[in-house]
Design a protein around this motif. Sequence first.
Motif, PDB file in Angstrom:
ATOM      1  N   VAL A  64      -0.267   9.266 -10.742  1.00 54.02           N
ATOM      2  CA  VAL A  64       0.211   8.058 -10.067  1.00 54.02           C
ATOM      3  C   VAL A  64       0.807   8.408  -8.706  1.00 54.02           C
ATOM      4  CG1 VAL A  64       2.065   6.327 -10.141  1.00 54.02           C
ATOM      5  CG2 VAL A  64       0.551   6.640 -12.111  1.00 54.02           C
ATOM      6  N   ARG A  65       1.588   9.479  -8.646  1.00 52.20           N
ATOM      7  CA  ARG A  65       2.172   9.892  -7.365  1.00 52.20           C
ATOM      8  C   ARG A  65       1.088  10.289  -6.370  1.00 52.20           C
ATOM      9  NH1 ARG A  65       5.610  12.438 -11.226  1.00 52.20           N
ATOM     10  NH2 ARG A  65       7.672  11.448 -11.320  1.00 52.20           N
ATOM     11  N   ARG A  66       0.028  10.952  -6.860  1.00 50.94           N
ATOM     12  CA  ARG A  66      -1.063  11.336  -5.959  1.00 50.94           C
ATOM     13  C   ARG A  66      -1.782  10.099  -5.427  1.00 50.94           C
ATOM     14  NH1 ARG A  66      -1.824  15.411  -9.940  1.00 50.94           N
ATOM     15  NH2 ARG A  66      -3.571  14.272 -10.894  1.00 50.94           N
ATOM     16  N   LEU A  67      -2.001   9.107  -6.288  1.00 52.11           N
ATOM     17  CA  LEU A  67      -2.646   7.872  -5.844  1.00 52.11           C
ATOM     18  C   LEU A  67      -1.844   7.208  -4.735  1.00 52.11           C
ATOM     19  CD1 LEU A  67      -3.873   6.077  -9.108  1.00 52.11           C
ATOM     20  CD2 LEU A  67      -5.287   6.944  -7.244  1.00 52.11           C
ATOM     21  N   ALA A  68      -0.521   7.116  -4.930  1.00 52.70           N
ATOM     22  CA  ALA A  68       0.324   6.485  -3.917  1.00 52.70           C
ATOM     23  C   ALA A  68       0.298   7.286  -2.616  1.00 52.70           C
ATOM     24  CB  ALA A  68       1.750   6.345  -4.441  1.00 52.70           C
ATOM     25  N   ALA A  69       0.294   8.603  -2.719  1.00 54.19           N
ATOM     26  CA  ALA A  69       0.264   9.436  -1.519  1.00 54.19           C
ATOM     27  C   ALA A  69      -1.034   9.252  -0.746  1.00 54.19           C
ATOM     28  CB  ALA A  69       0.441  10.907  -1.906  1.00 54.19           C
ATOM     29  N   GLU A  70      -2.101   8.897  -1.468  1.00 56.51           N
ATOM     30  CA  GLU A  70      -3.399   8.671  -0.823  1.00 56.51           C
ATOM     31  C   GLU A  70      -3.539   7.250  -0.279  1.00 56.51           C
ATOM     32  OE1 GLU A  70      -6.020   9.663  -3.973  1.00 56.51           O
ATOM     33  OE2 GLU A  70      -5.609  11.827  -3.866  1.00 56.51           O
ATOM     34  N   GLY A  71      -2.513   6.396  -0.491  1.00 49.43           N
ATOM     35  CA  GLY A  71      -2.527   5.064   0.097  1.00 49.43           C
ATOM     36  C   GLY A  71      -2.751   3.919  -0.853  1.00 49.43           C
ATOM     37  N   SER A  72      -3.060   4.189  -2.110  1.00 50.11           N
ATOM     38  CA  SER A  72      -3.221   3.112  -3.084  1.00 50.11           C
ATOM     39  C   SER A  72      -1.845   2.600  -3.523  1.00 50.11           C
ATOM     40  CB  SER A  72      -3.999   3.590  -4.312  1.00 50.11           C
ATOM     41  OG  SER A  72      -5.312   3.965  -3.970  1.00 50.11           O
ATOM     42  N   LEU A 128     -10.693  12.026 -16.654  1.00 51.25           N
ATOM     43  CA  LEU A 128      -9.800  12.402 -17.749  1.00 51.25           C
ATOM     44  C   LEU A 128      -9.232  13.801 -17.536  1.00 51.25           C
ATOM     45  CD1 LEU A 128     -11.740  10.973 -20.822  1.00 51.25           C
ATOM     46  CD2 LEU A 128      -9.450  10.294 -20.098  1.00 51.25           C
ATOM     47  N   ASP A 129     -10.065  14.716 -17.025  1.00 48.56           N
ATOM     48  CA  ASP A 129      -9.578  16.068 -16.743  1.00 48.56           C
ATOM     49  C   ASP A 129      -8.485  16.033 -15.681  1.00 48.56           C
ATOM     50  OD1 ASP A 129     -11.290  17.163 -18.579  1.00 48.56           O
ATOM     51  OD2 ASP A 129     -12.799  17.794 -17.111  1.00 48.56           O
ATOM     52  N   GLU A 130      -8.637  15.140 -14.679  1.00 43.31           N
ATOM     53  CA  GLU A 130      -7.638  15.024 -13.621  1.00 43.31           C
ATOM     54  C   GLU A 130      -6.334  14.440 -14.145  1.00 43.31           C
ATOM     55  OE1 GLU A 130      -9.395  12.524 -10.718  1.00 43.31           O
ATOM     56  OE2 GLU A 130     -10.875  13.993 -10.030  1.00 43.31           O
ATOM     57  N   MET A 131      -6.451  13.425 -14.980  1.00 40.96           N
ATOM     58  CA  MET A 131      -5.271  12.684 -15.438  1.00 40.96           C
ATOM     59  C   MET A 131      -4.601  13.324 -16.648  1.00 40.96           C
ATOM     60  SD  MET A 131      -6.246   8.650 -15.235  1.00 40.96           S
ATOM     61  CE  MET A 131      -5.981   7.728 -13.722  1.00 40.96           C
ATOM     62  N   PHE A 132      -5.406  13.784 -17.596  1.00 36.52           N
ATOM     63  CA  PHE A 132      -4.874  14.235 -18.890  1.00 36.52           C
ATOM     64  C   PHE A 132      -5.528  15.568 -19.286  1.00 36.52           C
ATOM     65  CE2 PHE A 132      -5.051   9.528 -19.005  1.00 36.52           C
ATOM     66  CZ  PHE A 132      -3.692   9.266 -19.029  1.00 36.52           C
ATOM     67  N   ALA A 167       0.829  -1.200   0.000  1.00 40.21           N
ATOM     68  CA  ALA A 167       0.000   0.000   0.000  1.00 40.21           C
ATOM     69  C   ALA A 167       0.866   1.252   0.000  1.00 40.21           C
ATOM     70  CB  ALA A 167      -0.913  -0.005   1.225  1.00 40.21           C
ATOM     71  N   GLY A 168       0.446   2.252  -0.761  1.00 39.56           N
ATOM     72  CA  GLY A 168       1.128   3.538  -0.754  1.00 39.56           C
ATOM     73  C   GLY A 168       2.445   3.581  -1.487  1.00 39.56           C
ATOM     74  N   GLU A 175      11.726   6.330 -17.105  1.00 40.04           N
ATOM     75  CA  GLU A 175      10.413   6.717 -16.593  1.00 40.04           C
ATOM     76  C   GLU A 175      10.097   5.956 -15.311  1.00 40.04           C
ATOM     77  OE1 GLU A 175       7.234   6.394 -19.343  1.00 40.04           O
ATOM     78  OE2 GLU A 175       8.077   7.811 -20.786  1.00 40.04           O
ATOM     79  N   VAL A 176      10.362   4.653 -15.318  1.00 35.50           N
ATOM     80  CA  VAL A 176      10.079   3.833 -14.140  1.00 35.50           C
ATOM     81  C   VAL A 176      10.875   4.335 -12.946  1.00 35.50           C
ATOM     82  CG1 VAL A 176      10.177   1.512 -13.163  1.00 35.50           C
ATOM     83  CG2 VAL A 176       9.523   1.815 -15.549  1.00 35.50           C
ATOM     84  N   LEU A 177      12.152   4.592 -13.141  1.00 33.63           N
ATOM     85  CA  LEU A 177      12.996   5.057 -12.045  1.00 33.63           C
ATOM     86  C   LEU A 177      12.556   6.423 -11.527  1.00 33.63           C
ATOM     87  CD1 LEU A 177      16.521   3.960 -13.352  1.00 33.63           C
ATOM     88  CD2 LEU A 177      15.262   2.982 -11.418  1.00 33.63           C
ATOM     89  N   SER A 178      11.984   7.240 -12.390  1.00 38.19           N
ATOM     90  CA  SER A 178      11.582   8.584 -11.981  1.00 38.19           C
ATOM     91  C   SER A 178      10.344   8.585 -11.107  1.00 38.19           C
ATOM     92  CB  SER A 178      11.333   9.458 -13.224  1.00 38.19           C
ATOM     93  OG  SER A 178      10.125   9.081 -13.870  1.00 38.19           O
ATOM     94  N   VAL A 179       9.531   7.535 -11.164  1.00 36.00           N
ATOM     95  CA  VAL A 179       8.261   7.531 -10.436  1.00 36.00           C
ATOM     96  C   VAL A 179       8.160   6.437  -9.384  1.00 36.00           C
ATOM     97  CG1 VAL A 179       6.976   6.025 -12.015  1.00 36.00           C
ATOM     98  CG2 VAL A 179       5.760   7.821 -10.785  1.00 36.00           C
ATOM     99  N   ALA A 180       8.945   5.362  -9.523  1.00 33.41           N
ATOM    100  CA  ALA A 180       8.786   4.194  -8.649  1.00 33.41           C
ATOM    101  C   ALA A 180       9.521   4.367  -7.329  1.00 33.41           C
ATOM    102  CB  ALA A 180       9.273   2.939  -9.355  1.00 33.41           C
ATOM    103  N   ASP A 181       8.980   3.722  -6.284  1.00 34.66           N
ATOM    104  CA  ASP A 181       9.668   3.612  -5.004  1.00 34.66           C
ATOM    105  C   ASP A 181      10.574   2.389  -4.974  1.00 34.66           C
ATOM    106  OD1 ASP A 181       8.183   5.790  -3.528  1.00 34.66           O
ATOM    107  OD2 ASP A 181       6.496   4.500  -4.047  1.00 34.66           O
ATOM    108  N   ARG A 182      10.152   1.347  -5.688  1.00 36.51           N
ATOM    109  CA  ARG A 182      10.873   0.079  -5.659  1.00 36.51           C
ATOM    110  C   ARG A 182      10.810  -0.547  -7.043  1.00 36.51           C
ATOM    111  NH1 ARG A 182       9.145  -5.052  -3.488  1.00 36.51           N
ATOM    112  NH2 ARG A 182       7.110  -4.087  -3.154  1.00 36.51           N
TER     113      ARG A 182
END
Length: 517
Positions: free
Chosen positions: A211-219, A150-154, A52-53, A230-237
């Motif tokens: 994606v970062r907002r989703l993770a911050a919210e616990g998903s 869609l407005d939120e994401m794109f 989670a998160g 791209e993966v390294l720029s956004v992933a925690d693991r």
Amino acid sequence: MHVDNLPTGSVSAPPQGGPQPAGRQPVVTARRVAKTYGRTRALAGVDLDVRAGEVLGLVGHNGAGKSTLMRVLAGLEACDEGAVAVGGREVPPGDVGPGATAFRTVRMAYQETSLCPHLTVAENIWLSSRHDLPRAGWRRAAAAAVRRRLDEMFPGHAVSPRDRVEDLSLARRQMVEIARASLVDRLDLLILDEPTESLGPDAARSLYDHVRRLAAEGSAVLLISHRIREVLSVADRIAVMRDGAVVAERTATGLSEDEVLTLMGAEVAAPTEPVAPATGSRPQRRVVAELRGAGGHGLHDVSIRVGAGEVVGLAGLAGQGQQEVLERLWRPVRRDTTVEGARAYVPGDRQRSGVLPLWSVAENLVVTAMRGLSRYGVRRRAEERAAVAHWVERLAVRGGADAAMTELSGGNQQKVIVARAFASTADLVLLDDPFRGVDVHTKTGLYALIREEAARGRSVVWYSSENAEMAHCDRVYVLRAGRVVAELTGAEITEERIIAVSFAESGSDPESEGAPR
């Protein structure tokens, strides 16, 4: 037709295993998961926790088992061996498949979209999220929900809920696919399979912000991509798959692209610098294809020439006229277009225009080469088998010649489509973003293949959404809003130069399908 699972209930206590970071308990766990399709062992004892998160990046070669693992973790397929737990509860073998209650908090956005092409965007949302929408006035509610997401994401996506999916560009279909997957009241795990392969840079950045907002919210977000940076720029693991198993897990912070490639297999750490075109003096190339002030259907006074044995690149932000140029060369019906000789085309949308899903790898690969391999109109099976064996080995198509196309990963399907074009006797090969979803090691081999074919006199016109790939071309035309804004050769062909030209004078057309505003 696939209908995604919908969230209900709560997540139970996680399994008691090794220590977990505070607030990051596993939402989905795989233990010794194995899966076989015929003679192909897709998964060979996978162990993986998705917490989670966090954003977990999953990387590996084409055919490493990534997409198969995702289908198992999403509850779409049962594993042959091992177990999957969701929220700490092991899922019984019978509670797997579309609509399975155990996986209602898990959603997946597919590399090849799962949308129904003949329905509208709103109708597709109703199919996958009908339990979260009111029965009365569902169409209005579905339209409002997808428009908001869609407005939120794109931002600036230019998608209407009334649009038929089949009328949308590949990039916009991908946007709808991703938005559809996230439209639930509760989302514990969002799986994104190559989400940016069809998107332009602006849309990709917007997606990763979400994606970062989703993770911050616990998903939890599980991201599959061949775009390691791209993966390294956004992933925690980062989890690395090879030959159907997870062979390494690392914290993303401080991890370099070369280190990830090495973990994927030592052979991919080989240099991936552009295969430079031959240098030195050359005779004037004979022009084999030409557009002369071409207009109409998204083009405005476009002039392009292609010489014999030349690799010509079409660059710029996505949706600026590159596909229209390829289409004009493929079907030169206007007087402003001239093409000599036979042509082969690798389409950008492989599921709609490229793959023959009911045929085997061999049948898909050899279909365009039959005429050249036949004698007096009679097929020569031995020559066909030899040609298939050559290309399957040369491009390392996982599964072999007898495998069904539907059994292959997206990257391996793309290899077959590219091989089909080059196995033909075509004088001109047209490539529409041909390496979408293909791993870095395979790309290096395909770059060399293009240069080898050009050295033999075959001409190639190549559009790529990755501007760095254009360094493998002899000449590059940069398009913006349906016009050629620059012609680059030699040392001028750099990613920086292409980007600068693409954004000069206020940037792209807001209707650009891959670069929303």
